[in-house]
Design a protein around this motif. Structure first.
Motif, mmCIF file in Angstrom:
data_model
loop_
_atom_site.group_PDB
_atom_site.id
_atom_site.type_symbol
_atom_site.label_atom_id
_atom_site.label_comp_id
_atom_site.label_asym_id
_atom_site.label_seq_id
_atom_site.Cartn_x
_atom_site.Cartn_y
_atom_site.Cartn_z
ATOM 1 N N ASN A 107 0.815 -1.210 0.000
ATOM 2 C CA ASN A 107 0.000 0.000 0.000
ATOM 3 C C ASN A 107 0.851 1.263 0.000
ATOM 4 O OD1 ASN A 107 -1.594 1.977 2.349
ATOM 5 N ND2 ASN A 107 -2.518 1.616 0.355
ATOM 6 N N ALA A 108 1.923 1.241 0.801
ATOM 7 C CA ALA A 108 2.798 2.416 0.870
ATOM 8 C C ALA A 108 3.458 2.684 -0.472
ATOM 9 C CB ALA A 108 3.855 2.211 1.952
ATOM 10 N N ARG A 109 3.936 1.630 -1.119
ATOM 11 C CA ARG A 109 4.603 1.815 -2.408
ATOM 12 C C ARG A 109 3.614 2.251 -3.495
ATOM 13 N NH1 ARG A 109 9.234 -2.093 -4.423
ATOM 14 N NH2 ARG A 109 9.381 -0.274 -5.796
ATOM 15 N N GLY A 124 1.814 2.104 -14.948
ATOM 16 C CA GLY A 124 3.271 2.158 -14.972
ATOM 17 C C GLY A 124 3.849 0.859 -14.443
ATOM 18 N N GLY A 125 5.123 0.613 -14.744
ATOM 19 C CA GLY A 125 5.730 -0.669 -14.439
ATOM 20 C C GLY A 125 5.753 -1.036 -12.974
ATOM 21 N N VAL A 126 6.090 -0.077 -12.114
ATOM 22 C CA VAL A 126 6.183 -0.384 -10.685
ATOM 23 C C VAL A 126 4.808 -0.726 -10.118
ATOM 24 C CG1 VAL A 126 6.779 0.503 -8.402
ATOM 25 C CG2 VAL A 126 8.253 1.010 -10.354
ATOM 26 N N ARG A 127 3.823 0.093 -10.455
ATOM 27 C CA ARG A 127 2.479 -0.185 -9.941
ATOM 28 C C ARG A 127 1.920 -1.479 -10.506
ATOM 29 N NH1 ARG A 127 -1.961 4.014 -10.231
ATOM 30 N NH2 ARG A 127 -2.884 2.535 -8.766
ATOM 31 N N GLN A 222 10.169 -6.656 3.966
ATOM 32 C CA GLN A 222 11.446 -5.963 3.819
ATOM 33 C C GLN A 222 11.975 -6.082 2.396
ATOM 34 O OE1 GLN A 222 12.841 -3.997 6.217
ATOM 35 N NE2 GLN A 222 14.192 -3.367 4.538
ATOM 36 N N SER A 223 11.824 -7.262 1.802
ATOM 37 C CA SER A 223 12.343 -7.463 0.449
ATOM 38 C C SER A 223 11.534 -6.694 -0.591
ATOM 39 C CB SER A 223 12.368 -8.961 0.101
ATOM 40 O OG SER A 223 11.068 -9.476 -0.071
ATOM 41 N N VAL A 224 10.244 -6.534 -0.345
ATOM 42 C CA VAL A 224 9.379 -5.810 -1.294
ATOM 43 C C VAL A 224 9.559 -4.304 -1.158
ATOM 44 C CG1 VAL A 224 6.949 -5.317 -1.860
ATOM 45 C CG2 VAL A 224 7.682 -7.662 -1.451
ATOM 46 N N LEU A 225 10.076 -3.862 -0.023
ATOM 47 C CA LEU A 225 10.195 -2.434 0.257
ATOM 48 C C LEU A 225 10.989 -1.703 -0.822
ATOM 49 C CD1 LEU A 225 9.392 -0.360 2.430
ATOM 50 C CD2 LEU A 225 11.562 -0.836 3.565
ATOM 51 N N ASP A 226 12.086 -2.322 -1.261
ATOM 52 C CA ASP A 226 12.968 -1.664 -2.226
ATOM 53 C C ASP A 226 13.148 -2.444 -3.520
ATOM 54 O OD1 ASP A 226 13.659 0.471 -0.359
ATOM 55 O OD2 ASP A 226 14.792 -1.061 0.711
ATOM 56 N N ALA A 227 12.474 -3.570 -3.652
ATOM 57 C CA ALA A 227 12.723 -4.441 -4.798
ATOM 58 C C ALA A 227 12.184 -3.843 -6.089
ATOM 59 C CB ALA A 227 12.068 -5.801 -4.563
ATOM 60 N N LEU A 229 10.049 -4.327 -8.876
ATOM 61 C CA LEU A 229 8.966 -5.278 -9.073
ATOM 62 C C LEU A 229 8.490 -5.256 -10.522
ATOM 63 C CD1 LEU A 229 6.733 -4.864 -5.892
ATOM 64 C CD2 LEU A 229 8.018 -6.859 -6.574
ATOM 65 N N ASP A 230 8.707 -6.361 -11.216
ATOM 66 C CA ASP A 230 8.087 -6.585 -12.511
ATOM 67 C C ASP A 230 7.925 -8.087 -12.660
ATOM 68 O OD1 ASP A 230 10.515 -7.727 -13.439
ATOM 69 O OD2 ASP A 230 11.224 -5.770 -14.112
ATOM 70 N N SER A 231 7.420 -8.535 -13.797
ATOM 71 C CA SER A 231 7.104 -9.949 -13.943
ATOM 72 C C SER A 231 8.331 -10.839 -13.786
ATOM 73 C CB SER A 231 6.445 -10.202 -15.295
ATOM 74 O OG SER A 231 7.308 -9.824 -16.352
#
Length: 268
Positions: A107-109, A124-127, A222-227, A229-231
Motif C-alpha cells: 500500500n505504501a509503495r 506504470g511498471g512499478v504499480r 522488507q524485500s518488497v520495500l525496495d525491490a 517489481l516486474d514480472s
C-alpha cells in the motif's frame, strides 16, 4: 448480494491459514453487507492493524470512496479500505490480517507511485508489479536453494515428483494474491500464481502456522520495500501441482500436461 460466499470450501488446504477468521466473516457476509463490514471492523480494531502510512485500518462500503479518489491512495491517507460485498474483497481483507506487513508495504509503495505520477490511463511498471503481487502472488518459503532453482527453471518433475518429500520440510507455498484465492473457490488445473521466493532457515518448518506467517511476513515485507517489481521478479507456479493440494497430483502423470506445466523459455 452474497452470491459466492456459500461456495467457499474451508477444507481446501490453501485456505487453512485464514479459516478461523474466514468462517466468521463468511457467516456475516451471508447475513448481509452491514453485518459483514461490522465484523471486519471489529476484528480490525482488535488487531490494531495499520496501513502503509501508519493509519489505523478500517473497512468501509465501496460507495464511500470519494469520487475521483484513488483506491490505494485513499487507504494510505485515511486507513479506510473500500470493500465490496464479494469474494474478491473478502480475500483482500483476509490478507490484511494474515500478512499485515506485506499489505502495508504494498500500500505504501502504491501510494508513493500515485503521489509521484498521479492517476493515468496506465499504472506504470512499478504499480503493475505491485498489483501483480497483491492480486496473484504465491509466497514460496524455501530452505533449499536447489528447490528454488527448480521452480525458477520450470523443472516441474524435480520440484513436484523427485523432491516431493521436501514439501513441508524444506519448502512450502502460501497463497497471498486475493484474486488467485477468488479463482480457487472453483479450482481448475491451469490456475497459476506468481511465486515470490523467500529464503527461510531450516527451523522455519518446526514453527506453527502463526510463527511461519510472522517470519515470512517480516522478511517479504522488507524485500518488497525496495525491490524492482516486474514480472521477472516472480516464477510461475501452477498451484494445483503443490503436493497435498489436489488429489489428482498424487499421480506423476498429472504433471505431464505441458499446457499447464510448461517447459518455459529458460529451459529451452
Amino acid at each position: 448480494m452474497s452470491a459466492g460466499f456459500a461456495d467457499i470450501d474451508w477444507a481446501r488446504p490453501w485456505l487453512a491459514p485464514i479459516e478461523p477468521r474466514g468462517k466468521r466473516w463468511q457467516a456475516a457476509a451471508l447475513t448481509g453487507y452491514a453485518d459483514y463490514l461490522a465484523t471486519l471492523n471489529e476484528d480490525a480494531s482488535a488487531a490494531a492493524l495499520f496501513t502503509g502510512r501508519g493509519r489505523p485500518l478500517a473497512f468501509i462500503a465501496q460507495e464511500e470512496l470519494p469520487a475521483g479518489a484513488s483506491y490505494e491512495g485513499h487507504i494510505a491517507q485515511t486507513g479506510r479500505v473500500p470493500t465490496r460485498h464479494n469474494l474478491h474483497d473478502f480475500f483482500n481483507g483476509s490478507m490484511w490480517f494474515a500478512y499485515p506487513r506485506i499489505k502495508a508495504v504494498l500500500n505504501a509503495r502504491q501510494a508513493e507511485q500515485i503521489d509521484e505520477r498521479g492517476i493515468g490511463p496506465t499504472r506504470g511498471g512499478v504499480r503493475d508489479g505491485l498489483t501483480l503481487f497483491d492480486e496473484n502472488a504465491v509466497l514460496f518459503a524455501c530452505a533449499d536453494a536447489a528447490l528454488a532453482d527448480s521452480l525458477r527453471g520450470f523443472q516441474w518433475r524435480a520440484l513436484f515428483i523427485d523432491q516431493r518429500a521436501a514439501w513441508g520440510t524444506r519448502c512450502e507455498a502460501r497463497i497471498f494474491g486475493h484474486a488467485l484465492l477468488e479463482k480457487l473457490v472453483a479450482p481448475y488445473k491451469a490456475c497459476t500464481g506468481h511465486a515470490w521466493i523467500v529464503d527461510v532457515p531450516a527451523d522455519y518448518f518446526t514453527l506453527d502456522d502463526a510463527g511461519r506467517r510472522a517470519l515470512i511476513d517480516e522478511r517479504i515485507a522488507q524485500s518488497v520495500l525496495d525491490a524492482p517489481l516486474d514480472s521477472r521478479a516472480f516464477a510461475p507456479l501452477p498451484v494445483l501441482g503443490v503436493p497435498g493440494w489436489w488429489g489428482a497430483n498424487a499421480s506423476p502423470d498429472f504433471y505431464d500436461d505441458v499446457s499447464v506445466f510448461r517447459p518455459g523459455r529458460r529451459n529451452r
